[in-house]
Design a protein around this motif. Structure first.
Motif, PDB file in Angstrom:
ATOM      1  N   ALA A 399       1.328  -1.212  -0.060  1.00 38.32           N
ATOM      2  CA  ALA A 399       0.129   0.006   0.095  1.00 38.32           C
ATOM      3  C   ALA A 399       0.672   1.657  -0.038  1.00 38.32           C
ATOM      4  O   ALA A 399       1.214   1.962   1.225  1.00 38.32           O
ATOM      5  N   PHE A 400       1.278   1.200  -1.059  1.00 34.47           N
ATOM      6  CA  PHE A 400       2.021   2.789  -1.599  1.00 34.47           C
ATOM      7  C   PHE A 400       1.869   4.296  -1.302  1.00 34.47           C
ATOM      8  O   PHE A 400       0.050   4.469  -1.120  1.00 34.47           O
ATOM      9  N   THR A 401       2.514   5.139  -0.064  1.00 34.15           N
ATOM     10  CA  THR A 401       1.757   6.021   0.274  1.00 34.15           C
ATOM     11  C   THR A 401       1.540   7.188  -0.339  1.00 34.15           C
ATOM     12  O   THR A 401       0.617   8.505  -0.433  1.00 34.15           O
ATOM     13  N   GLY A 402       2.222   7.023  -1.439  1.00 32.77           N
ATOM     14  CA  GLY A 402       2.032   8.573  -2.939  1.00 32.77           C
ATOM     15  C   GLY A 402       2.713   7.908  -3.815  1.00 32.77           C
ATOM     16  O   GLY A 402       4.113   6.669  -3.056  1.00 32.77           O
ATOM     17  N   ILE A 403       2.981   8.515  -4.399  1.00 32.97           N
ATOM     18  CA  ILE A 403       3.951   9.263  -5.480  1.00 32.97           C
ATOM     19  C   ILE A 403       5.013   9.433  -5.642  1.00 32.97           C
ATOM     20  O   ILE A 403       5.795   8.298  -6.212  1.00 32.97           O
ATOM     21  N   ASP A 404       5.826   9.280  -4.465  1.00 37.07           N
ATOM     22  CA  ASP A 404       6.757   9.691  -3.805  1.00 37.07           C
ATOM     23  C   ASP A 404       7.339   8.819  -3.333  1.00 37.07           C
ATOM     24  O   ASP A 404       8.802   8.092  -3.276  1.00 37.07           O
ATOM     25  N   ALA A 405       6.921   7.504  -3.059  1.00 36.19           N
ATOM     26  CA  ALA A 405       7.183   6.260  -2.701  1.00 36.19           C
ATOM     27  C   ALA A 405       7.645   5.534  -3.587  1.00 36.19           C
ATOM     28  O   ALA A 405       7.974   4.611  -3.618  1.00 36.19           O
ATOM     29  N   HIS A 406       6.964   5.609  -4.874  1.00 32.99           N
ATOM     30  CA  HIS A 406       7.526   4.681  -6.414  1.00 32.99           C
ATOM     31  C   HIS A 406       8.896   5.060  -6.859  1.00 32.99           C
ATOM     32  O   HIS A 406       9.424   5.869  -6.691  1.00 32.99           O
ATOM     33  N   LEU A 412       6.054   6.262 -12.988  1.00 33.45           N
ATOM     34  CA  LEU A 412       6.356   7.302 -13.119  1.00 33.45           C
ATOM     35  C   LEU A 412       5.922   8.073 -14.084  1.00 33.45           C
ATOM     36  O   LEU A 412       5.592   9.326 -14.035  1.00 33.45           O
ATOM     37  N   ASN A 413       6.835   7.919 -15.253  1.00 36.82           N
ATOM     38  CA  ASN A 413       6.030   8.774 -16.890  1.00 36.82           C
ATOM     39  C   ASN A 413       4.920   8.217 -16.814  1.00 36.82           C
ATOM     40  O   ASN A 413       4.075   9.405 -17.574  1.00 36.82           O
ATOM     41  N   HIS A 414       4.061   7.385 -16.152  1.00 36.38           N
ATOM     42  CA  HIS A 414       2.204   7.525 -16.507  1.00 36.38           C
ATOM     43  C   HIS A 414       1.603   8.193 -15.740  1.00 36.38           C
ATOM     44  O   HIS A 414       0.706   8.503 -15.919  1.00 36.38           O
ATOM     45  N   TYR A 415       2.575   8.706 -14.554  1.00 35.70           N
ATOM     46  CA  TYR A 415       1.727   9.667 -13.144  1.00 35.70           C
ATOM     47  C   TYR A 415       1.655  10.946 -14.171  1.00 35.70           C
ATOM     48  O   TYR A 415       0.677  11.651 -13.734  1.00 35.70           O
ATOM     49  N   ARG A 416       3.391  11.299 -14.946  1.00 39.00           N
ATOM     50  CA  ARG A 416       3.284  12.429 -14.785  1.00 39.00           C
ATOM     51  C   ARG A 416       2.212  12.923 -15.801  1.00 39.00           C
ATOM     52  O   ARG A 416       1.675  13.954 -16.313  1.00 39.00           O
ATOM     53  N   GLU A 417       1.967  11.448 -16.977  1.00 37.66           N
ATOM     54  CA  GLU A 417       1.131  11.677 -18.114  1.00 37.66           C
ATOM     55  C   GLU A 417      -0.078  12.601 -18.131  1.00 37.66           C
ATOM     56  O   GLU A 417      -0.769  12.737 -18.796  1.00 37.66           O
ATOM     57  N   ALA A 418      -0.538  11.299 -16.839  1.00 34.67           N
ATOM     58  CA  ALA A 418      -1.841  11.515 -16.470  1.00 34.67           C
ATOM     59  C   ALA A 418      -1.943  12.896 -15.553  1.00 34.67           C
ATOM     60  O   ALA A 418      -2.884  13.367 -16.170  1.00 34.67           O
ATOM     61  N   THR A 419      -1.597  13.298 -15.023  1.00 39.66           N
ATOM     62  CA  THR A 419      -1.389  14.375 -14.363  1.00 39.66           C
ATOM     63  C   THR A 419      -1.954  15.495 -14.493  1.00 39.66           C
ATOM     64  O   THR A 419      -2.204  16.620 -14.593  1.00 39.66           O
ATOM     65  N   SER A 420      -0.012  16.030 -15.954  1.00 38.55           N
ATOM     66  CA  SER A 420       0.459  16.974 -15.457  1.00 38.55           C
ATOM     67  C   SER A 420      -0.784  17.162 -17.000  1.00 38.55           C
ATOM     68  O   SER A 420      -0.360  18.126 -17.820  1.00 38.55           O
ATOM     69  N   GLY A 421       0.141  15.981 -18.100  1.00 36.29           N
ATOM     70  CA  GLY A 421      -0.336  16.640 -19.916  1.00 36.29           C
ATOM     71  C   GLY A 421      -2.113  16.412 -19.688  1.00 36.29           C
ATOM     72  O   GLY A 421      -2.594  17.016 -20.775  1.00 36.29           O
ATOM     73  N   LEU A 422      -2.144  15.369 -18.903  1.00 35.69           N
ATOM     74  CA  LEU A 422      -4.087  15.033 -19.723  1.00 35.69           C
ATOM     75  C   LEU A 422      -5.040  15.298 -18.314  1.00 35.69           C
ATOM     76  O   LEU A 422      -6.263  15.618 -17.991  1.00 35.69           O
ATOM     77  N   GLY A 423      -4.153  15.954 -16.512  1.00 29.83           N
ATOM     78  CA  GLY A 423      -4.893  16.884 -16.499  1.00 29.83           C
ATOM     79  C   GLY A 423      -5.797  15.808 -15.175  1.00 29.83           C
ATOM     80  O   GLY A 423      -7.088  16.363 -14.490  1.00 29.83           O
ATOM     81  N   LEU A 424      -5.744  14.559 -15.359  1.00 29.08           N
ATOM     82  CA  LEU A 424      -5.913  14.147 -14.657  1.00 29.08           C
ATOM     83  C   LEU A 424      -6.676  13.929 -13.140  1.00 29.08           C
ATOM     84  O   LEU A 424      -5.309  14.088 -12.587  1.00 29.08           O
ATOM     85  N   PRO A 426      -5.094  13.298  -9.252  1.00 30.49           N
ATOM     86  CA  PRO A 426      -3.619  12.583  -8.845  1.00 30.49           C
ATOM     87  C   PRO A 426      -4.040  11.410  -8.180  1.00 30.49           C
ATOM     88  O   PRO A 426      -3.644  10.284  -8.172  1.00 30.49           O
ATOM     89  N   ILE A 427      -5.238  11.660  -7.387  1.00 33.46           N
ATOM     90  CA  ILE A 427      -6.035  10.937  -6.407  1.00 33.46           C
ATOM     91  C   ILE A 427      -6.238   9.037  -6.443  1.00 33.46           C
ATOM     92  O   ILE A 427      -6.204   7.932  -6.708  1.00 33.46           O
ATOM     93  N   GLU A 428      -7.576  10.013  -8.297  1.00 35.95           N
ATOM     94  CA  GLU A 428      -7.646   8.295  -8.643  1.00 35.95           C
ATOM     95  C   GLU A 428      -6.732   8.098  -9.256  1.00 35.95           C
ATOM     96  O   GLU A 428      -7.356   6.661 -10.071  1.00 35.95           O
ATOM     97  N   VAL A 429      -5.619   9.049 -10.107  1.00 32.81           N
ATOM     98  CA  VAL A 429      -4.799   7.430 -10.925  1.00 32.81           C
ATOM     99  C   VAL A 429      -3.558   7.029 -10.087  1.00 32.81           C
ATOM    100  O   VAL A 429      -3.123   6.378 -10.321  1.00 32.81           O
ATOM    101  N   LEU A 430      -3.388   7.754  -8.637  1.00 34.28           N
ATOM    102  CA  LEU A 430      -2.910   6.764  -7.874  1.00 34.28           C
ATOM    103  C   LEU A 430      -3.486   5.252  -7.834  1.00 34.28           C
ATOM    104  O   LEU A 430      -3.004   4.022  -7.532  1.00 34.28           O
ATOM    105  N   ALA A 431      -4.580   5.520  -7.404  1.00 39.21           N
ATOM    106  CA  ALA A 431      -5.593   4.410  -7.161  1.00 39.21           C
ATOM    107  C   ALA A 431      -5.784   3.450  -8.268  1.00 39.21           C
ATOM    108  O   ALA A 431      -5.790   2.135  -8.061  1.00 39.21           O
TER     109      ALA A 431
END
Length: 580
Positions: A399-406, A412-424, A426-431
């Motif tokens: 159960a990772f606490t956040g993206i910094d633990a990954h 990391l690439n998917h999270y950056r693209e989904a949150t910064s690029g697509l504006g999703l 972050p909580i939903e992306v982590l889930a």
């Protein structure tokens, strides 16, 4: 009840290959055991745990990459194929590991990553030096698409998508061209059309075999042959780059390349080496060709069909529920398709997959029972079983606490693209990332309940799962009812019973939503294997009441008076032609 389907294979093939009765254990070295306190696992840590592996009883150790590397993709980006990264130790350490394994009757299989190198490999440094470089054609270089500004979106030579987000092309300003990278931009693809590349790879492989290595697990080996045209792929709806893989999956010369590899590397050597090909998107029909002994290509392939079943629309970041009927249909089809020619690899997890008990079982109240059930069902199929480190302990997802633990570049690439690029969100992306991301498998092996789970005296490179206080090797190695002890029994049975190594396979109850059932048969010996993939009791009718009187060979509960199954129960019964 559906008519059972029986899989036969020729008597002449029975028992002729040593790996039919072998079990492979995968070590992801940076997460296995740390011997020097720097927080990263190393070869010394593996050497220190050889007796553990010997006690488990495995036959082969597959070692993920320990070559010299910038570690952009945790060692799958190699800058020197014939040296060990100081992070993991030295060539002398590897020699000691080989000797220690051989002394204990085990083999060492190295990870072979030759679809791509690191961009810091001398070959690539020379290739990118100029368009006139003698090694320019060792990699895939192409000019920008006509009519587009070089280095801007849309100017890439084709529309292929990288496995690690974005396009497969990286613009090199010095020479004004793009280079191909199916994975990270720091992992440029080798051009296997060039015979000099192939000769260099074969020379390197022979160097390792001469050193005592016993074979190779070949990373994405079915990507080696690309369509030289490198044309656009069919568009992926809603995506700027195409995820269609037809331009490089099992390309036009792949069988030719693997047959050449066999001739140049393996043909003149003593038997007993292992050739395993990881093959994303491989079809069953191609796998038959790759693993047919008469064709002299590979011993077995890793296919991904069964571990993609819980991806909605083929997207691992959209996890869905797995239906057992789909799993049985998939694995059963591969059992049938590779029965007469070829061979299966059997696995639930590896360094690229989440923890098996969290994905396919119940990692809560029924963790030990479901971990044993999953092991029993898998290992008693026809094929060579693979154990991923910690699986024999029933280790779970983290159960990772956040993206910094990954730590995984894919995450990391998917999270950056989904949150910064697509504006999703972050909580939903982590889930969405949580269930299937690769870091789940990369938390340190849990050796004991002490600091850092006994993995290191320093700060681990990735977080340790806090459940190590309950789930660890020290608690399990000598406990008769542990997950570890159950794996030992399974391995021993494969060694002792030819019906497990070479018996026919018959799938039962293909439409049952909770029970996995099959038989194995060789001569007079027959096994019935039952696994309950649910937390509810199941009534079972296999169409043959005589099985209720057969000997219980192995189970994960004490006693089993009937064929009905308790929650997450596994049973294996043995009978002979005379009913004994």
């Amino acid at each position: 009840m559906a008519t059972p389907r029986t899989v036969h294979h020729p008597e002449t093939a029975l028992g002729q290959h040593w790996f039919h009765s072998a079990v492979v254990y995968q070590i992801y070295p940076r997460s296995f055991a740390d011997s020097n306190g720097d927080g990263v696992g190393d070869l010394g840590g593996v050497i220190n745990r050889l007796d553990y592996l010997g006690h488990l009883g495995v036959d082969v150790v597959w070692l993920s990459p320990v070559y010299r590397s910038p570690q952009d993709d945790n060692g799958y980006d190699i800058s020197d194929y014939q040296d060990i990264d100081p992070l993991f130790g030295s060539l002398a350490d590897l020699d000691e590991l080989i000797a220690g394994l051989h002394e204990r009757g085990m083999k060492l299989v190295m990870d072979l990553v030759v679809n791509h190198t690191s961009d810091e490999h001398p070959w690539f440094a020379e290739s990118r030096a100029s368009k006139e470089s003698p090694k320019r054609d060792w990699y895939w270089w192409r000019p920008p698409r006509p009519g587009h500004e070089p280095g801007t979106p849309g100017a890439e030579p084709n529309n292929w998508a990288s496995f690690f987000s974005g396009p497969v092309w990286e613009f090199d300003e010095a020479t004004g061209e793009y280079y191909l990278h199916l994975f990270s931009k720091k992992q440029p693809d080798l051009n296997w059309e060039n015979p000099e590349v192939r000769r260099a790879v074969y020379a390197m492989m022979n160097w390792w075999l001469d050193r005592g290595v016993d074979g190779f697990r070949m990373d994405v080996v079915n990507f080696l042959s690309k369509d030289p045209a490198l044309g656009d792929a069919p568009a992926t709806e809603g995506q700027p780059y195409s995820h269609d893989r037809s331009g490089y999956v099992c390309g036009p010369r792949i069988h030719e390349f693997l047959q050449e590899m066999h001739r140049e590397v393996f043909a003149s050597r003593a038997p007993g080496l292992l050739k395993v090909g990881e093959m994303p998107s491989v079809t069953l029909e191609d796998a038959v060709l790759f693993t047919d002994p008469a064709r002299a290509e590979l011993d077995m392939v890793f296919q991904f069909e069964h571990v993609n079943l819980d991806h909605l629309d083929g997207n691992k970041w959209r996890p869905g529920a797995l239906r057992l009927t789909d799993l049985k249909a998939s694995l059963g089809r591969w059992q049938s398709g590779l029965a007469d020619r070829g061979w299966n690899s059997l696995y639930w997890g590896n360094h690229d997959q989440p923890r098996a008990v969290s994905r396919f079982g119940d990692d809560g109240a029924y963790r030990e029972l479901s971990a044993k059930m999953l092991a029993g069902v898998l290992h008693l199929h026809r094929g060579t079983p693979y154990i991923y480190q910690g699986e024999e302990l029933g280790m779970t997802n983290m159960a990772f606490t956040g993206i910094d633990a990954h730590r995984d570049i894919e995450v990391l690439n998917h999270y950056r693209e989904a949150t910064s690029g697509l504006g999703l969100d972050p909580i939903e992306v982590l889930a969405a990332i949580a269930p299937l991301n690769r870091d789940n498998a990369r938390t340190p092996v849990q050796w004991d309940a002490g600091p850092a789970a006994g993995f290191s005296t320093g700060t681990p490179w990735i977080v340790v799962n806090p459940n190590a206080v309950e789930i660890n090797a020290a608690d399990q190695v000598d406990r008769e009812d542990s997950v570890f002890s159950f794996y030992r029994q399974l391995i021993r049975l494969r060694h002792e019973l030819p019906v497990i190594a070479d018996g026919d396979f018959t799938m039962l109850l293909p439409n049952h939503e909770a029970v996995y059932a099959f038989t194995r048969r060789l001569g007079a010996a027959e096994l019935l294997v039952l696994g309950n993939f649910s937390g509810d009791p199941q009534q079972v009718d296999v169409g043959d009441p005589g099985w209720a009187d057969a000997d219980l060979l192995l189970g994960n509960y004490s006693g089993s008076p009937s064929l009905d199954l308790r929650p997450w129960e596994f049973t294996c019964r043995l009978r002979t032609a005379d009913g004994g």
